[in-house]
Design a protein around this motif. Sequence first.
Motif, mmCIF file in Angstrom:
data_model
loop_
_atom_site.group_PDB
_atom_site.id
_atom_site.type_symbol
_atom_site.label_atom_id
_atom_site.label_comp_id
_atom_site.label_asym_id
_atom_site.label_seq_id
_atom_site.Cartn_x
_atom_site.Cartn_y
_atom_site.Cartn_z
ATOM 1 N N ALA A 80 0.827 -1.218 0.000
ATOM 2 C CA ALA A 80 0.000 0.000 0.000
ATOM 3 C C ALA A 80 0.858 1.263 0.000
ATOM 4 O O ALA A 80 0.623 2.185 -0.799
ATOM 5 N N VAL A 81 1.856 1.308 0.877
ATOM 6 C CA VAL A 81 2.703 2.508 0.976
ATOM 7 C C VAL A 81 3.465 2.748 -0.318
ATOM 8 O O VAL A 81 3.492 3.875 -0.840
ATOM 9 N N PHE A 82 4.053 1.708 -0.872
ATOM 10 C CA PHE A 82 4.845 1.904 -2.093
ATOM 11 C C PHE A 82 3.957 2.189 -3.301
ATOM 12 O O PHE A 82 4.386 2.876 -4.232
ATOM 13 N N THR A 83 2.720 1.704 -3.297
ATOM 14 C CA THR A 83 1.797 2.037 -4.383
ATOM 15 C C THR A 83 1.385 3.505 -4.283
ATOM 16 O O THR A 83 1.351 4.218 -5.297
ATOM 17 N N VAL A 84 1.092 3.969 -3.079
ATOM 18 C CA VAL A 84 0.738 5.385 -2.885
ATOM 19 C C VAL A 84 1.916 6.280 -3.285
ATOM 20 O O VAL A 84 1.740 7.286 -3.979
ATOM 21 N N VAL A 85 3.110 5.911 -2.871
ATOM 22 C CA VAL A 85 4.303 6.691 -3.243
ATOM 23 C C VAL A 85 4.470 6.705 -4.761
ATOM 24 O O VAL A 85 4.777 7.740 -5.355
ATOM 25 N N ALA A 86 4.223 5.567 -5.395
ATOM 26 C CA ALA A 86 4.359 5.492 -6.851
ATOM 27 C C ALA A 86 3.345 6.400 -7.554
ATOM 28 O O ALA A 86 3.676 7.081 -8.528
ATOM 29 N N VAL A 87 2.125 6.423 -7.041
ATOM 30 C CA VAL A 87 1.089 7.273 -7.642
ATOM 31 C C VAL A 87 1.432 8.750 -7.466
ATOM 32 O O VAL A 87 1.264 9.558 -8.384
ATOM 33 N N LEU A 88 1.928 9.103 -6.283
ATOM 34 C CA LEU A 88 2.255 10.505 -6.003
ATOM 35 C C LEU A 88 3.596 10.945 -6.584
ATOM 36 O O LEU A 88 3.916 12.127 -6.555
ATOM 37 N N LEU A 89 4.352 10.008 -7.105
ATOM 38 C CA LEU A 89 5.705 10.302 -7.567
ATOM 39 C C LEU A 89 5.744 11.335 -8.687
ATOM 40 O O LEU A 89 6.602 12.206 -8.701
ATOM 41 N N LYS A 90 4.816 11.274 -9.614
ATOM 42 C CA LYS A 90 4.830 12.212 -10.747
ATOM 43 C C LYS A 90 4.344 13.598 -10.348
ATOM 44 O O LYS A 90 4.554 14.552 -11.074
ATOM 45 N N ASN A 91 3.701 13.720 -9.219
ATOM 46 C CA ASN A 91 3.121 15.000 -8.821
ATOM 47 C C ASN A 91 3.972 15.751 -7.805
ATOM 48 O O ASN A 91 3.465 16.571 -7.057
ATOM 49 N N THR A 92 5.258 15.482 -7.744
ATOM 50 C CA THR A 92 6.109 16.182 -6.782
ATOM 51 C C THR A 92 6.706 17.428 -7.417
ATOM 52 O O THR A 92 7.172 17.398 -8.551
#
Length: 140
Positions: free
Chosen positions: A21-33
């Motif tokens: 869950a944590v790494f999926t959320v990080v992956a989704v938010l990765l492009k929006n930094t």
Amino acid sequence: MTVRPVKVRWVAAGFAVVFIAVFTVVAVLLKNTPTGVFFQTSDQVAMVGIGVLLALGALWFTWPKVSADESGVVVRNMLGAKTIPWSEIVAVSFPDGASYARLELPDDEYIVLMAVQSIDRERAVRAIRELRKLHKAAVG
């Protein structure tokens, strides 16, 4: 008889779910930094992959298993399995303060039974009693 750890399975499964869950959320938010770094889709896939690998590592702790019958014991710990005939086993013990039960062998050697854990309390006691009963029946 077959014994596997119980409480460790729940804890490991929980950690596996959290890792994914944590790494999926990080992956989704990765492009929006707004860091100025450009992350690609491959970076997102890699983050999910890292989460999956960590989850598999957590689930590896559910691997231990002990199977016993009239002929002997098959002990599967973290790094492999070994079959031990009852004739080679001196005793089945659970030393005070130990985390795991063990098979006592000749010459002060022993094999740890990672599937029989003290945190499983009554299940561990039942497993030890059953192993001792099988050992007594086999060796006399």
